[in-house]
Design a protein around this motif. Structure first.
Motif, PDB file in Angstrom:
ATOM      1  N   ASN A  85      -9.343 -12.450  -1.224  1.00  0.00           N
ATOM      2  CA  ASN A  85      -8.169 -11.982  -2.134  1.00  0.00           C
ATOM      3  C   ASN A  85      -7.391 -10.963  -1.644  1.00  0.00           C
ATOM      4  O   ASN A  85      -7.541 -10.918  -0.402  1.00  0.00           O
ATOM      5  CB  ASN A  85     -10.242 -11.071  -3.433  1.00  0.00           C
ATOM      6  N   GLU A  86      -7.413 -10.075  -2.847  1.00  0.00           N
ATOM      7  CA  GLU A  86      -6.236  -8.527  -2.165  1.00  0.00           C
ATOM      8  C   GLU A  86      -7.566  -7.591  -1.264  1.00  0.00           C
ATOM      9  O   GLU A  86      -6.575  -6.792  -0.487  1.00  0.00           O
ATOM     10  CB  GLU A  86      -5.915  -8.154  -3.699  1.00  0.00           C
ATOM     11  N   THR A  87      -8.511  -7.536  -1.276  1.00  0.00           N
ATOM     12  CA  THR A  87      -8.981  -7.153  -0.185  1.00  0.00           C
ATOM     13  C   THR A  87      -9.609  -7.624   1.182  1.00  0.00           C
ATOM     14  O   THR A  87      -9.607  -6.941   1.958  1.00  0.00           O
ATOM     15  CB  THR A  87     -10.442  -5.976  -1.237  1.00  0.00           C
ATOM     16  N   SER A 107       1.847 -13.056  -1.995  1.00  0.00           N
ATOM     17  CA  SER A 107       1.163 -12.542  -2.987  1.00  0.00           C
ATOM     18  C   SER A 107      -0.010 -12.095  -3.538  1.00  0.00           C
ATOM     19  O   SER A 107      -0.534 -11.642  -4.415  1.00  0.00           O
ATOM     20  CB  SER A 107      -0.053 -13.800  -3.429  1.00  0.00           C
ATOM     21  N   LEU A 108      -0.013 -10.766  -2.170  1.00  0.00           N
ATOM     22  CA  LEU A 108      -1.046 -10.269  -1.753  1.00  0.00           C
ATOM     23  C   LEU A 108      -1.290  -8.649  -1.889  1.00  0.00           C
ATOM     24  O   LEU A 108      -0.874  -7.755  -0.814  1.00  0.00           O
ATOM     25  CB  LEU A 108      -2.306 -10.298  -1.168  1.00  0.00           C
ATOM     26  N   GLU A 109       0.778  -8.824  -2.223  1.00  0.00           N
ATOM     27  CA  GLU A 109       1.389  -7.102  -2.266  1.00  0.00           C
ATOM     28  C   GLU A 109       0.272  -6.340  -2.933  1.00  0.00           C
ATOM     29  O   GLU A 109       0.374  -4.682  -2.350  1.00  0.00           O
ATOM     30  CB  GLU A 109       2.390  -7.500  -3.650  1.00  0.00           C
ATOM     31  N   VAL A 110      -0.669  -6.364  -4.151  1.00  0.00           N
ATOM     32  CA  VAL A 110      -1.360  -5.171  -3.526  1.00  0.00           C
ATOM     33  C   VAL A 110      -2.399  -4.282  -2.318  1.00  0.00           C
ATOM     34  O   VAL A 110      -2.716  -4.013  -2.648  1.00  0.00           O
ATOM     35  CB  VAL A 110      -2.723  -5.474  -4.734  1.00  0.00           C
ATOM     36  N   ALA A 111      -2.645  -5.760  -1.824  1.00  0.00           N
ATOM     37  CA  ALA A 111      -3.216  -5.527  -0.758  1.00  0.00           C
ATOM     38  C   ALA A 111      -2.848  -4.929   0.363  1.00  0.00           C
ATOM     39  O   ALA A 111      -3.541  -3.415   0.810  1.00  0.00           O
ATOM     40  CB  ALA A 111      -4.248  -6.471   0.172  1.00  0.00           C
ATOM     41  N   ILE A 143      -8.401  -7.281   4.636  1.00  0.00           N
ATOM     42  CA  ILE A 143      -6.957  -7.856   4.841  1.00  0.00           C
ATOM     43  C   ILE A 143      -5.784  -7.373   5.802  1.00  0.00           C
ATOM     44  O   ILE A 143      -5.385  -8.095   6.353  1.00  0.00           O
ATOM     45  CB  ILE A 143      -6.787  -7.797   2.739  1.00  0.00           C
ATOM     46  N   THR A 176      -5.371 -16.414  -4.977  1.00  0.00           N
ATOM     47  CA  THR A 176      -3.855 -15.643  -4.904  1.00  0.00           C
ATOM     48  C   THR A 176      -3.211 -16.548  -6.328  1.00  0.00           C
ATOM     49  O   THR A 176      -4.486 -16.693  -7.476  1.00  0.00           O
ATOM     50  CB  THR A 176      -2.967 -16.507  -3.854  1.00  0.00           C
TER      51      THR A 176
END
Length: 449
Positions: free
Chosen positions: A199-201, A236-240, A222, A120
């Motif tokens: 991670n983000e995925t 903090s994982l907005e992309v995911a 995710i 993150t």
């Protein structure tokens, strides 16, 4: 299409061992026996510009190559160095125990590789792969992870950022289906000791204790673990989160048919609810009831191959296995007019030969993540309760269109899932929709399927 292998064993690359042997040879030629040296690694910088050093040692009976991060903070450095020291201690103990077999050109090897990756905004992981080769041709592999909060300068345990409640534990246990239950139970006892990366995925878990062949790596998308994550970590994982389309998706699958009595009933319920499913047919059944099989295809459902006579493909010869799959495919195609492109091996039994056969014939292996147990608990309420308890977004539900109680349970099951906001897809549509490893590819250890 789905690649249906839920978890994989980590195999240490052969070139690493060869490299260690090569280094040992060079040192031996240079008469540097027992010399220890430290050198910075060259090449690409780590994702977080963490510097690593490599300790190499060459002795008469063993070689060592150990990569460690250069950490200044003692609270972080101490546990990392402690784990490395324990690996060295265990290795040297085995060397001592096998000293009669070592020397005169025969040496043991210890290789510890390390890498880092961002997790993150405030955290990163250091992932260690340890490989020991002493008296075993295969060697022993371990994985160890350290997640570090750079801002607070501390090591983060998984329960610090994720609630490991009963629902989360069941989700993880389901994904380890097919491994010995006692070992799985033991491995899941202490979440604070788990090796993990995020991670983000996906969340990835590494278990050293479950399989004697090597560490078991389990990747959970995710979307399946967001409900259990700490709110700050999830933010903090907005992309995911942005990459996941709104809605909750699920795939219904039916095995062992077609059946002249149950399958038509199931087709009617699916039509009433405007739901499309995937039917994994037995070739022998499709040949026996071609009109029923054709009706499934004409209703717009996905057709899958479940073998010809429901034999465990891993326990028969390669020739028999090929015949079971290809004969079934031909019979299903003759009855439905569709060539099945997805394959569900009976009992969820898969090995390398089954994988190769599927690959060579353009089929994806598809198993399941939620077993309704309709083959065992032939009661409507029991089927509903089992599915409701195990459901997660992206799941593949295992049902059978050969039990009348399954047809009885289906209307209520669909209504229950609809009320919970689930949308129904075929397994191929599910993979295309999520575009990640869905909650589906699992080995089954059931007696039906």
């Amino acid at each position: 299409m789905l690649k249906k292998i839920p978890f994989r064993r980590i195999r240490w690359p052969g070139w690493v061992v060869l490299a260690v042997i090569g280094i040992s040879f060079i040192y031996g030629m240079a008469h540097l026996v027992e010399a220890i040296r430290f050198e910075p690694d060259s090449g690409n910088a780590s994702p977080l510009t963490i510097d690593f050093k490599t300790e190499t040692k060459n002795a008469d009976t063993y070689t060592m190559s150990i990569k460690t991060p250069k950490m200044e903070d003692k609270s972080i450095k101490k546990p990392i160095q402690g784990w490395i020291n324990n690996e060295k201690k265990a290795f040297l103990k085995k060397v001592k125990e096998n000293k009669r077999q070592l020397g005169n050109g025969s040496r043991a090897h210890l290789v510890i590789q390390a890498d880092s990756a961002k997790s993150t905004d405030d955290t990163f992981h250091i992932l260690f792969h340890s490989y020991q080769l002493v008296d075993d041709v295969r060697g022993i592999e371990h994985v160890k992870t350290f997640t570090i909060n750079a801002a607070e300068k501390k090591i983060v345990k998984l329960p610090d950022i994720m609630e490991i409640n009963k629902e989360a534990s069941n989700m993880i246990r389901n994904r380890l289906m097919g491994h010995p239950e006692p070992k799985v139970q033991k491995a899941l006892q202490d979440p604070a000791s788990w090796n993990w990366s995020l991670n983000e995925t996906a969340l990835t878990l590494y278990f050293n204790e479950i399989d004697e062949s090597g560490p078991t790596e389990l990747t959970i998308p995710i979307h399946a673990i967001l409900p259990f994550l700490d709110e700050k970590i999830a933010d903090s994982l907005e992309v995911a989160k942005a990459s996941i389309e709104p809605g909750k998706y699920v795939a219904l699958t039916f095995d062992d048919g077609p059946d002249p009595y149950v399958t038509p009933r199931i087709l009617k319920v699916l039509k009433d609810h405007d739901v499309h499913a995937t039917f994994f047919m037995l070739g022998s059944q499709a040949e026996k009831y071609p009109e029923v099989a054709k009706g499934v295809a004409e209703a717009g459902h996905e057709i899958g191959n479940h073998s010809d006579h429901h034999k465990d493909l891993t326990k028969i010869s390669k020739e028999q296995m090929t015949k079971e799959v290809l004969a079934s495919r031909q019979k299903i195609m003759s009855a439905t007019g569709q060539l099945p492109s997805v394959l569900r091996p009976p009992y969820g039994a898969i090995d390398g030969e089954v994988e190769r056969l599927a690959h060579d014939n353009g089929s994806s292996l598809v198993l399941w993540s939620v077993d309704s147990l309709d083959w065992k608990n032939k009661q409507v309420n029991a089927i509903h309760s089992t599915v409701e308890k195990e459901m997660t977004p992206g799941a593949i539900i295992l049902l059978h269109d050969v039990h009348s109680t399954t047809a009885d349970a289906l209307p209520g099951l669909l209504t229950m899932l609809e009320k919970e906001g689930y949308e129904f897809l075929t397994v191929s549509q599910l993979q295309a929709k999520l575009a990640v490893e869905a909650a589906s590819p699992f080995y089954g250890n059931m007696k039906k399927g």
